[in-house]
Design a protein around this motif. Structure first.
Motif, PDB file in Angstrom:
ATOM      1  N   GLY A 147      48.345  42.093  39.224  1.00 52.98           N
ATOM      2  CA  GLY A 147      47.383  41.817  37.999  1.00 52.98           C
ATOM      3  C   GLY A 147      47.589  43.009  36.725  1.00 52.98           C
ATOM      4  O   GLY A 147      46.737  43.458  36.392  1.00 52.98           O
ATOM      5  N   HIS A 148      48.889  43.287  36.724  1.00 48.38           N
ATOM      6  CA  HIS A 148      49.345  44.546  35.916  1.00 48.38           C
ATOM      7  C   HIS A 148      49.236  44.027  34.481  1.00 48.38           C
ATOM      8  O   HIS A 148      49.674  44.969  33.692  1.00 48.38           O
ATOM      9  N   GLY A 149      49.232  42.992  34.077  1.00 46.64           N
ATOM     10  CA  GLY A 149      49.427  42.463  32.493  1.00 46.64           C
ATOM     11  C   GLY A 149      50.858  42.703  31.974  1.00 46.64           C
ATOM     12  O   GLY A 149      51.938  42.688  32.834  1.00 46.64           O
ATOM     13  N   GLY A 150      50.670  43.246  31.010  1.00 45.76           N
ATOM     14  CA  GLY A 150      51.982  43.876  30.192  1.00 45.76           C
ATOM     15  C   GLY A 150      52.468  45.439  30.767  1.00 45.76           C
ATOM     16  O   GLY A 150      53.237  45.843  30.014  1.00 45.76           O
ATOM     17  N   GLY A 151      51.568  46.149  31.424  1.00 42.55           N
ATOM     18  CA  GLY A 151      51.570  47.247  31.625  1.00 42.55           C
ATOM     19  C   GLY A 151      52.324  47.670  32.995  1.00 42.55           C
ATOM     20  O   GLY A 151      52.340  48.896  33.308  1.00 42.55           O
ATOM     21  N   GLY A 152      53.054  46.690  33.716  1.00 42.07           N
ATOM     22  CA  GLY A 152      53.784  46.957  35.105  1.00 42.07           C
ATOM     23  C   GLY A 152      54.730  48.215  34.836  1.00 42.07           C
ATOM     24  O   GLY A 152      54.626  48.953  35.842  1.00 42.07           O
ATOM     25  N   HIS A 158      47.749  46.089  27.820  1.00 37.48           N
ATOM     26  CA  HIS A 158      46.926  44.975  28.566  1.00 37.48           C
ATOM     27  C   HIS A 158      46.992  45.186  30.110  1.00 37.48           C
ATOM     28  O   HIS A 158      47.358  44.661  30.948  1.00 37.48           O
ATOM     29  N   VAL A 159      46.508  46.374  30.373  1.00 39.94           N
ATOM     30  CA  VAL A 159      46.306  46.732  31.857  1.00 39.94           C
ATOM     31  C   VAL A 159      44.960  47.659  31.986  1.00 39.94           C
ATOM     32  O   VAL A 159      44.889  48.331  31.214  1.00 39.94           O
ATOM     33  N   GLU A 160      44.290  47.320  32.936  1.00 35.67           N
ATOM     34  CA  GLU A 160      42.969  47.667  33.051  1.00 35.67           C
ATOM     35  C   GLU A 160      42.628  47.857  34.874  1.00 35.67           C
ATOM     36  O   GLU A 160      43.442  47.060  35.471  1.00 35.67           O
ATOM     37  N   PRO A 166      51.256  38.707  34.239  1.00 35.46           N
ATOM     38  CA  PRO A 166      50.086  38.453  35.155  1.00 35.46           C
ATOM     39  C   PRO A 166      48.877  39.343  34.809  1.00 35.46           C
ATOM     40  O   PRO A 166      48.771  40.614  35.169  1.00 35.46           O
ATOM     41  N   VAL A 167      48.158  38.716  33.878  1.00 36.27           N
ATOM     42  CA  VAL A 167      46.764  39.435  33.304  1.00 36.27           C
ATOM     43  C   VAL A 167      45.523  39.266  34.242  1.00 36.27           C
ATOM     44  O   VAL A 167      45.626  38.178  34.752  1.00 36.27           O
ATOM     45  N   ARG A 168      44.754  40.164  34.467  1.00 43.71           N
ATOM     46  CA  ARG A 168      43.863  40.039  35.205  1.00 43.71           C
ATOM     47  C   ARG A 168      42.784  41.111  34.404  1.00 43.71           C
ATOM     48  O   ARG A 168      43.288  41.908  33.732  1.00 43.71           O
ATOM     49  N   ASP A 169      41.358  40.993  34.848  1.00 45.45           N
ATOM     50  CA  ASP A 169      40.479  41.651  34.314  1.00 45.45           C
ATOM     51  C   ASP A 169      40.803  43.109  34.693  1.00 45.45           C
ATOM     52  O   ASP A 169      40.495  44.141  33.875  1.00 45.45           O
ATOM     53  N   ALA A 170      41.136  43.362  35.698  1.00 46.13           N
ATOM     54  CA  ALA A 170      41.654  44.597  36.551  1.00 46.13           C
ATOM     55  C   ALA A 170      42.573  44.638  37.529  1.00 46.13           C
ATOM     56  O   ALA A 170      42.650  43.343  37.959  1.00 46.13           O
ATOM     57  N   VAL A 171      43.700  45.409  37.499  1.00 43.80           N
ATOM     58  CA  VAL A 171      44.132  45.357  38.415  1.00 43.80           C
ATOM     59  C   VAL A 171      43.766  45.493  39.878  1.00 43.80           C
ATOM     60  O   VAL A 171      42.847  46.004  39.976  1.00 43.80           O
ATOM     61  N   ARG A 172      44.295  44.529  40.936  1.00 43.03           N
ATOM     62  CA  ARG A 172      43.821  44.373  42.194  1.00 43.03           C
ATOM     63  C   ARG A 172      44.725  45.323  43.102  1.00 43.03           C
ATOM     64  O   ARG A 172      45.897  45.015  43.289  1.00 43.03           O
ATOM     65  N   LEU A 173      44.405  46.375  43.294  1.00 41.12           N
ATOM     66  CA  LEU A 173      44.989  47.344  44.319  1.00 41.12           C
ATOM     67  C   LEU A 173      44.217  47.651  45.647  1.00 41.12           C
ATOM     68  O   LEU A 173      43.171  48.733  45.256  1.00 41.12           O
TER      69      LEU A 173
END
Length: 319
Positions: free
Chosen positions: A293-298, A54-56, A270-277
């Motif tokens: 916004g890294h979802g479950g992939g932090g 869950h990370v985009e 913290p899910v988001r359509d895409a990581v905000r960086l």
């Protein structure tokens, strides 16, 4: 130029701590502000297996993840200290060729799982980093302190409160308010911690009903999961959900059916359509780097992301 200037990092999950460590070890004076102790952040609930979840955007996540794989490989040489081990297990629903392609040949020993190893269908046997967050998060904090950084528990209501030339927003779900970003939303994950009946390999499966199931052996315990409930805010464990988790895991490893339950855990990814960086500017003109916004992939992308965030901080020094 202010290359050794002060930075406040808001958030002390794995993303915030890794970012703070990279900044401090590059010579920055870093202060981490966190609402909760490190041991009570969302990251403390993580499983935590190195694998994109869950990370985009996936293209960027792949770059970040492969860099993180390199770092975890080195940390796994000191598992007792860092909490990182290289452990074998099965990625359900994958084939070795696909895994090898995604990981750019960085993993050795990939093979198709046998029916005994994974009775639910096609799977890939792999050796991946498995991180004990009860050890890893405090270790990250201590590494930061050794590099001259500090960690302070305080509640932040707006990013402008941070009294430093540069602010890095690693607040996870808290970015909804701090950055006014309603696109970051909770995904509720529940797991069950049980006595380990002797399982020493991990397993991840989507399951026949698309409900996730995983078994992660950690020192002294076995983590069973999980759930992925979008837009669910409750942190209270649901007994019915816990029973379903155990049932799904027992279908894959029957020996866990009677394991004594030690603990129930719930976290909000913290899910988001895409990581905000990205770098931005606060109302008073100071630099802010948003990193959430890294979802479950932090855990999977932490080090690659941290280095890119630190690069954005450094770029702010240029006129």
């Amino acid at each position: 130029m202010r290359g050794n200037g002060e930075v406040v990092v808001v958030g002390a999950g794995v993303i915030g701590l890794a970012t703070a460590v990279v900044l401090a070890e590059r010579g920055r004076r870093v202060r981490v502000w966190t609402r909760e102790p490190v041991e009570r952040t969302t990251s403390a609930v993580a499983g935590a297996l190195w694998w994109p979840y869950h990370v985009e955007p996936m293209a960027s996540a792949r770059v970040w993840a492969l860099r993180s794989l390199e770092v975890y490989g080195a940390l796994a040489e000191r598992p007792g200290e860092t909490g990182v081990r290289l452990v074998e297990g099965v990625l359900g629903g994958t084939d070795p060729a696909g895994v090898e392609s995604w990981t750019a040949g960085r993993l050795t020993g990939l093979r198709r799982a046998t029916a005994r190893e994974y009775p639910a269908g096609t799977g890939t046997w792999a050796r991946l980093p498995l991180i004990d967050m009860t050890v890893h998060l405090p270790w990250l904090r201590e590494r930061l302190l050794r590099a001259g950084g500090t960690v302070e528990e305080r509640t932040v209501t707006e990013l402008a409160e941070a009294d430093a030339p540069v602010v890095v927003n690693c607040a996870g779900l808290g970015a909804r308010d701090l950055a006014g970003d309603a696109s970051v939303r909770p995904q509720r994950g529940q797991l069950v911690v049980v006595e380990n009946p002797g399982i020493d390999t991990w397993l991840v499966s989507a399951g026949p009903d698309d409900e996730p199931a995983y078994l992660f052996p950690q020192p002294g315990r076995l983590l069973l999961g999980g759930t992925a409930e979008d837009d669910a805010w409750s942190l209270e464990p649901d007994p019915a959900v816990a029973q379903a988790i155990v049932r799904r895991c027992a279908a894959l490893r029957p020996e866990v059916a009677g394991a004594r339950v030690l603990e129930h855990r719930v976290g909000l990814r913290p899910v988001r359509d895409a990581v905000r960086l990205e770098r931005g500017v606060l109302p008073d003109g100071r630099t802010v780097v948003h990193h959430y916004g890294h979802g479950g992939g932090g855990v999977t992308v932490a080090w690659g992301c941290a280095e890119e965030a630190a690069d954005l901080v450094a770029a702010a020094d240029s006129p």
